[in-house]
Write a protein that holds these residues in place. Structure first.
Motif, PDB file in Angstrom:
ATOM      1  N   ASP A 156      -3.206  -7.623  -5.093  1.00  0.00           N
ATOM      2  CA  ASP A 156      -3.583  -7.767  -3.683  1.00  0.00           C
ATOM      3  C   ASP A 156      -3.567  -6.400  -3.011  1.00  0.00           C
ATOM      4  N   ARG A 180       3.328   4.801  -2.969  1.00  0.00           N
ATOM      5  CA  ARG A 180       4.156   5.561  -3.910  1.00  0.00           C
ATOM      6  C   ARG A 180       4.307   7.019  -3.504  1.00  0.00           C
ATOM      7  N   THR A 220       6.950   1.340  -9.047  1.00  0.00           N
ATOM      8  CA  THR A 220       6.742   2.744  -8.617  1.00  0.00           C
ATOM      9  C   THR A 220       7.954   3.258  -7.840  1.00  0.00           C
ATOM     10  N   SER A 268       2.951   0.716   2.005  1.00  0.00           N
ATOM     11  CA  SER A 268       1.626   0.822   1.402  1.00  0.00           C
ATOM     12  C   SER A 268       0.679   0.042   2.289  1.00  0.00           C
ATOM     13  N   LYS A 288      -2.189  -0.606   1.764  1.00  0.00           N
ATOM     14  CA  LYS A 288      -3.128  -1.346   0.918  1.00  0.00           C
ATOM     15  C   LYS A 288      -2.773  -2.827   0.868  1.00  0.00           C
TER      16      LYS A 288
HETATM   17  N1  F0G Z   1       6.277  -1.389  -3.098  1.00  0.00           N
HETATM   18  C1  F0G Z   1       5.834  -2.623  -3.411  1.00  0.00           C
HETATM   19  C2  F0G Z   1       6.698  -3.809  -3.107  1.00  0.00           C
HETATM   20  C3  F0G Z   1       4.585  -2.799  -4.011  1.00  0.00           C
HETATM   21  O1  F0G Z   1       4.161  -4.036  -4.317  1.00  0.00           O
HETATM   22  C4  F0G Z   1       3.781  -1.652  -4.280  1.00  0.00           C
HETATM   23  C5  F0G Z   1       2.486  -1.782  -4.918  1.00  0.00           C
HETATM   24  C6  F0G Z   1       4.269  -0.386  -3.926  1.00  0.00           C
HETATM   25  C7  F0G Z   1       5.523  -0.298  -3.327  1.00  0.00           C
HETATM   26  C8  F0G Z   1       3.492   0.857  -4.174  1.00  0.00           C
HETATM   27  O2  F0G Z   1       2.424   0.985  -3.304  1.00  0.00           O
HETATM   28  O3  F0G Z   1       0.405   0.928  -4.788  1.00  0.00           O
HETATM   29  O4  F0G Z   1       0.286   1.844  -2.473  1.00  0.00           O
HETATM   30  O5  F0G Z   1       1.449   3.105  -4.230  1.00  0.00           O
HETATM   31  N2  F0G Z   1       2.117  -2.851  -5.490  1.00  0.00           N
HETATM   32  C9  F0G Z   1       0.829  -3.121  -6.127  1.00  0.00           C
HETATM   33  C10 F0G Z   1       0.890  -4.483  -6.792  1.00  0.00           C
HETATM   34  C11 F0G Z   1       0.314  -2.027  -6.995  1.00  0.00           C
HETATM   35  O6  F0G Z   1      -0.065  -4.811  -7.528  1.00  0.00           O
HETATM   36  O7  F0G Z   1       1.856  -5.215  -6.568  1.00  0.00           O
HETATM   37  P1  F0G Z   1       1.074   1.744  -3.720  1.00  0.00           P
END
Ligand code: F0G
Length: 464
Positions: free
Chosen positions: A50, A100, A125, A253, A255
């Motif tokens: 996601d 990250r 990460t 994040s 994203k």
């Molecule tokens: N912390 C959590 C809880 C996450 O789920 C993620 C990324 C990150 C930190 C790192 O963030 O990808 O922007 O560097 N999770 C994605 C996943 C990759 O598929 O759960 P990022």
């Protein structure tokens, strides 16, 4: 109660290419049975993550056009900073290209060799960045989280007694403690307001900074609102503000609940820490008014953070995820209960009991969902989290063998989710005949991204 519908209309479409079973077989072979190696246009429904995979709104696209790409002092930065401060409430905001990067800057600023950082469950990460600084990343999930079928409403909680013990035993060596909302590593489960507040009290009583990994803060706020009677009338924005009021900083994040395709940030209330972090930021990410981002990205995030707090959106999002979970459960597929915000996690070890954990039932299931209908998911089990002893090569399995179906934001409709349910149940109907896999090649670290697999030919010996 009226039917919960997608609270948006579709203005632009992205075609999905349909594939045949023969094509998918060829793609699987060429990818060494690793779904990370598939070309995206070979996938019908992509539930790999996601993260950064959401659809932006018309308001976000409009904001993009306003992007001010000035190297320093851009007005996009001002709008971004205003939005982050309004919702998150911290003194200092440091933009980064994704989560990250914020973790790396935080860990290299605060962590020293021999230190310990407790968390409910570190995302991989976060763990990697903390460990890269020579610090031990310790997971302290609450007791309920270990029982996959328990429907405890806040299974993402940190174990408060264990946190207290960890801080006392490691006094002077804990640069910060953290809680991840929602707990991605622990099944996408939310953390209660009380747990956040009490964890904060425990940390502050000992002078230890308390951070939130805020990636899915809006989903967490929604679960708090729905599952805690005293918050039923509180807005998601006010719940989010209260969550962050207990913290001394956060990593984010964008994203995920920033509703953007790229971006992140790091926040802190400590002037000296923030100054050092900005120095590191300039070294690798960029000037403090853009971090690793274009002005237009900052604009999209400034709008997206508020859209994530829209109650209609959260109602639809959690309903869609729950719908997927409830319908595959009704077909006999065991999942981590209760359904989380961003994903459904299938309990692959229970689903495929004839596949020993050394033959990666989660990976075997991921392959079958792709084979059956082009659905891409991700294994979160021993392929991703298993630890290999460097000397003996002997592997220690992960606690659980899970398969995550992560739902991109505002991308798929109910009929797409119905399709995923159908494909999953078709695989369930032939579960007994699914074979495990063996690893052919693997990297030393983060092997799940690049390892290649082959199917195990013979059925495993029955478990006695
Ligand atoms: N912390 C959590 C809880 C996450 O789920 C993620 C990324 C990150 C930190 C790192 O963030 O990808 O922007 O560097 N999770 C994605 C996943 C990759 O598929 O759960 P990022």
């Amino acid at each position: 109660m009226p039917r919960i519908i997608e609270p948006f209309r579709i203005k632009m479409v992205e075609p999905i290419r349909m594939t045949t079973a023969e094509e998918r077989e060829r793609y699987l072979e060429a990818a060494g049975f690793n779904l990370f190696k598939l070309p995206a246009d070979a996938i019908v429904i992509d539930l790999l993550t996601d993260s950064g995979t959401g659809a932006m709104s018309s308001e976000q696209w409009a904001a993009l056009m306003r992007g001010d790409e000035s190297y320093a002092g851009s007005s996009s930065w001002e709008r971004f900073e205003r939005a982050v401060k309004d919702i998150f409430g911290f003194e200092h905001v440091i933009p980064t290209h994704q989560g990250r990067a914020a973790e790396r800057i935080l860990a290299s600023t605060l962590c020293r060799p021999g230190d310990v950082v407790p968390n409910n469950t570190h995302f991989d990460t976060t763990r990697a960045n903390i460990e890269a600084a020579g610090t031990r990343a310790v997971d302290l999930p609450c007791g309920e989280s270990h029982r996959l079928d328990s429907v405890f409403p806040f299974k993402g909680d940190i174990d408060l007694e264990a946190l207290e013990r960890s801080l006392d035993e490691n006094a002077g060596r804990v640069p910060f403690a953290m809680i991840t909302v929602t707990n991605n590593g622990g099944g996408g489960q939310p953390v209660s307001m009380e747990n956040i507040r009490r964890a904060s009290e425990i940390c502050r009583a000992r002078g230890v900074p308390f951070y939130l990994d805020a990636c899915r803060f809006a989903e967490n706020a929604y679960f708090i609102q729905q599952r805690t009677p005293e918050y039923r009338e509180t807005s998601l924005l006010d719940i989010a503000r209260e969550m962050f009021s207990y913290a001394d900083g956060c990593t984010m994040s964008a994203k995920k609940d920033g509703m953007a395709n790229i971006g992140g940030f790091l926040c802190s209330n400590d002037d000296a820490v923030a100054r050092h972090e900005e120095e590191l930021l300039i070294l690798t990410e960029g000037f403090p008014t853009y971090g690793g981002l274009a002005g237009r990205d900052l604009e999209a995030i400034a709008v997206g953070l508020y859209e994530a707090l829209d109650p209609d959106y959260q109602r639809y999002r959690t309903a869609s995820t729950r719908y997927l979970g409830e319908h595959i459960v009704a077909g006999g597929v065991p999942i981590v209960q209760p359904p989380g915000g961003h994903a459904i996690y299938i309990d692959a070890a229970t689903f495929l009991p004839h596949i020993p954990r050394s033959e990666y039932p989660g990976q075997a299931l991921a392959i079958e969902l792709y084979r059956q209908g082009g659905v891409r998911s991700v294994e979160i089990g021993s392929v991703m989290l298993g630890q290999r002893d460097a000397e003996t090569g002997v592997e220690v399995a992960a606690e659980h063998e899970l398969l995550r179906l992560a739902i991109p934001r505002r991308v798929y409709t109910k009929s797409h989710i119905d399709y995923v349910v159908e494909i999953t149940l078709e695989v369930a109907a032939r579960a007994d005949s699914i074979r495990g896999v063996r690893i052919v090649e693997q990297a030393e670290a983060l092997r799940h991204f690049s390892a290649t697999f082959e199917p195990v030919q013979e059925a495993a010996a029955p478990v006695s």
